[in-house]
Design a protein around this motif. Structure first.
Motif, PDB file in Angstrom:
ATOM      1  N   VAL A  38      38.308  41.459  33.874  1.00 54.75           N
ATOM      2  CA  VAL A  38      37.016  41.014  34.405  1.00 54.75           C
ATOM      3  C   VAL A  38      35.942  42.052  34.092  1.00 54.75           C
ATOM      4  O   VAL A  38      34.834  41.712  33.670  1.00 54.75           O
ATOM      5  N   CYS A 115      38.224  37.399  41.434  1.00 52.29           N
ATOM      6  CA  CYS A 115      36.980  36.720  41.826  1.00 52.29           C
ATOM      7  C   CYS A 115      36.072  37.679  42.596  1.00 52.29           C
ATOM      8  O   CYS A 115      34.857  37.707  42.376  1.00 52.29           O
ATOM      9  N   ALA A 118      34.478  40.015  40.172  1.00 56.43           N
ATOM     10  CA  ALA A 118      33.428  39.341  39.402  1.00 56.43           C
ATOM     11  C   ALA A 118      32.155  39.189  40.227  1.00 56.43           C
ATOM     12  O   ALA A 118      31.049  39.278  39.695  1.00 56.43           O
ATOM     13  N   GLU A 119      32.305  38.989  41.522  1.00 59.91           N
ATOM     14  CA  GLU A 119      31.148  38.801  42.402  1.00 59.91           C
ATOM     15  C   GLU A 119      30.519  40.124  42.834  1.00 59.91           C
ATOM     16  O   GLU A 119      29.457  40.134  43.448  1.00 59.91           O
ATOM     17  N   PHE A 124      29.179  35.432  39.403  1.00 57.16           N
ATOM     18  CA  PHE A 124      29.948  35.267  38.170  1.00 57.16           C
ATOM     19  C   PHE A 124      28.986  35.032  37.020  1.00 57.16           C
ATOM     20  O   PHE A 124      28.081  34.230  37.115  1.00 57.16           O
ATOM     21  N   GLU A 128      32.738  36.392  32.775  1.00 55.61           N
ATOM     22  CA  GLU A 128      33.666  36.680  33.878  1.00 55.61           C
ATOM     23  C   GLU A 128      34.413  35.417  34.303  1.00 55.61           C
ATOM     24  O   GLU A 128      35.619  35.444  34.538  1.00 55.61           O
ATOM     25  N   ARG A 129      33.681  34.315  34.374  1.00 52.79           N
ATOM     26  CA  ARG A 129      34.303  33.043  34.751  1.00 52.79           C
ATOM     27  C   ARG A 129      35.369  32.644  33.730  1.00 52.79           C
ATOM     28  O   ARG A 129      36.458  32.205  34.086  1.00 52.79           O
TER      29      ARG A 129
END
Length: 156
Positions: A38, A115, A118-119, A124, A128-129
């Motif tokens: 990520v 996740c 990424a946040e 995102f 990253e998604r």
């Protein structure tokens, strides 16, 4: 026992529905690899991203079990691999992640942590998604349960 030898000890297989267990090297390697994937999603990790990532890893309950120092050493080593040879870094990370395939609890925890990473910078981005969708594929985890795609299979 020296710290490096401690990481090389063999561990008993984990129950497939068990969540993260302290000291499990396979799980630690996988979560660090997912975080590195990520972090490297856009091709590089800036100093601010690296600092945020390390802070996030230090404060993550999933990672806290393993000890921040060991995790940071592994994270930095894997990031170096990405920087030296992107294909090698990606392949190494994917192999580590794929070792959790079929272990639902640890696999879900890895995706949740990815996740959260990424946040960490406010949301995102497309890269990253895409990496997190790749992690879901590697682990055979339904991305819809993480709101990564809509339940009808469309991208959401």
């Amino acid at each position: 026992m020296p710290r490096s030898n401690r990481l090389l000890r063999r561990r008993a297989p984990i129950d497939r529905d068990e969540v993260w267990t302290p000291g499990d090297v396979v799980q630690m390697d996988a979560i660090v690899a997912g975080c590195a994937m990520v972090a490297q999603a856009d091709g590089w990790v800036t100093l601010n991203e690296r600092t945020r990532m390390i802070d996030r890893m230090r404060n993550s309950p999933a990672i806290a079990f393993f000890g921040a120092d060991d995790v940071i050493v592994l994270f930095e080593a894997l990031n170096l691999r990405f920087e030296r040879d992107l294909d090698d870094g990606e392949a190494t990370a994917e192999v580590a992640v794929a070792r959790l395939r079929g272990q639902s609890g640890p696999s879900r925890a890895l995706i949740e942590t990815a996740c959260a990473v990424a946040e960490a910078d406010g949301g995102f981005d497309a890269e990253e998604r895409a990496v997190i969708l790749r992690l879901c594929t590697l682990l055979n985890v339904d991305p819809a349960s993480f709101d990564l795609i809509s339940g009808d299979g469309g991208q959401g």
